[in-house]
Design a protein around this motif. Structure first.
Motif, short mmCIF file in Angstrom:
data_model
loop_
_atom_site.label_atom_id
_atom_site.label_comp_id
_atom_site.label_asym_id
_atom_site.label_seq_id
_atom_site.Cartn_x
_atom_site.Cartn_y
_atom_site.Cartn_z
N LEU A 139 0.84 -1.18 0.00
CA LEU A 139 0.00 0.00 0.00
C LEU A 139 0.89 1.24 0.00
O LEU A 139 2.08 1.16 0.33
CB LEU A 139 -0.91 -0.01 1.23
N PRO A 140 0.36 2.42 -0.36
CA PRO A 140 1.21 3.61 -0.42
C PRO A 140 1.91 3.92 0.90
O PRO A 140 3.00 4.50 0.90
CB PRO A 140 0.22 4.73 -0.79
N LEU A 190 0.39 -3.58 -6.27
CA LEU A 190 -0.16 -4.12 -5.02
C LEU A 190 0.54 -5.41 -4.60
O LEU A 190 0.75 -5.65 -3.41
CB LEU A 190 -1.66 -4.37 -5.17
N PHE A 191 0.88 -6.24 -5.57
CA PHE A 191 1.48 -7.55 -5.29
C PHE A 191 2.82 -7.64 -6.01
O PHE A 191 2.88 -8.14 -7.15
CB PHE A 191 0.54 -8.67 -5.74
N PRO A 192 3.88 -7.12 -5.41
CA PRO A 192 5.18 -7.06 -6.08
C PRO A 192 5.60 -8.41 -6.64
O PRO A 192 5.48 -9.45 -5.99
CB PRO A 192 6.13 -6.60 -4.95
N LEU A 193 6.10 -8.39 -7.87
CA LEU A 193 6.47 -9.62 -8.56
C LEU A 193 7.91 -9.99 -8.26
O LEU A 193 8.81 -9.14 -8.31
CB LEU A 193 6.29 -9.46 -10.07
#
Length: 278
Positions: A139-140, A190-193
């Motif tokens: 999240l930010p 949102l869901f870092p790869l």
């Protein structure tokens, strides 16, 4: 187990290759395709069952059948809803019951094999080591571990928001692909790869459309509006990436639900191994 995993991958990819060859050469022959696709799936299950004692366990084979049925349900409904109900694109090959489905019945079955083979692909060592789908949410203001239900809900919400744009604006020069691209960018934020999932993203946004181009150009299977890339529109390229990342997360979760005890045994012995073992 590694040998069985390699053989099971060869079975799934060989099944996809056999049906793809048939689509490129005989997609208009509805009788032939209606016989070939279910026969290939049955042979696939027979070969999978013959792999070894682990695969012949009653529980594991039952789980495989259930998971395959789920793959058919998801893939067939999405294609039927997109084509038959919303006319986003058109199949050009004959089907037996066009009033019920303008998507060939054999194609609806084939979607089950496609999704199942993607799950097989996502477990392959050449993609690198991966963990069970984690629930890291960025999240930010901070990064946190969300609940599994929250992550799944966010992913499904991205699908639910973008699909109407596809239904309504599939022939629009910008709105056909821009919402999907925004959803993909939001997903990546949102869901870092990890490197493995970046590889999946690149692979699916290239190989997925390339296979569709072959189906269109060689087999005359279907037709899109705005087919800029060999008959494939821009939104399909983005959709392959977004849907692939989501399926990479949801597929293992479904398989763990089907066999939770085996999943726990596998992760406790090898925490870097993706589930379930082939």
């Amino acid at each position: 187990m590694k040998r069985e995993s390699a053989i099971s991958a060869a079975i799934d990819f060989g099944s996809i290759a056999a049906i793809s060859l048939a689509i490129c050469s005989a997609a208009t022959n509805v009788d032939f395709m209606s016989l070939l696709v279910p026969s290939t799936i049955l042979i696939r299950f027979w070969a999978w069952w013959k792999l070894g004692p682990q695969t012949r366990q009653r529980g594991r084979f039952r789980d495989e059948i259930i998971f395959f049925a789920i793959c058919i349900s998801i893939g067939a409904f999405n294609d039927w809803n997109t084509v038959h109900m919303h006319s986003v694109y058109a199949y050009l090959v004959p089907t037996y019951y066009p009033e019920l489905s303008c998507v060939p019945l054999w194609m609806l079955l084939y979607w089950g094999l496609i999704l199942r083979s993607l799950s097989t692909l996502f477990h392959q060592p050449f993609l690198g080591h991966g963990t069970i789908p984690d629930n890291t949410l960025r999240l930010p203001w901070r990064e946190l571990q969300a609940s599994p239900g929250r992550k799944v809900a966010i992913q499904l919400l991205l699908v639910a928001i973008t699909r109407p744009f596809v239904y309504l604006f599939h022939d629009h020069l910008v709105l056909s692909w821009l919402p999907l691209l925004a959803a993909l960018a939001l997903y990546i934020y949102l869901f870092p790869l990890d490197p493995r999932r970046w590889t999946i993203l690149v692979l699916l946004t290239t190989a997925g459309p390339a296979i569709e181009i072959a189906y269109i150009q060689l087999g005359g299977l279907h037709r899109y509006a705005l087919g800029w890339f060999g008959g494939v529109p821009a939104w399909i390229v983005v959709w392959w990436g977004l849907a692939g990342l989501i399926w990479d997360d949801l597929g293992p979760r479904l398989q763990r639900k089907l066999a939770p005890e085996r999943a726990r045994r596998s992760t406790s012995s090898d925490p870097d191994r993706r589930l379930p073992p082939e």
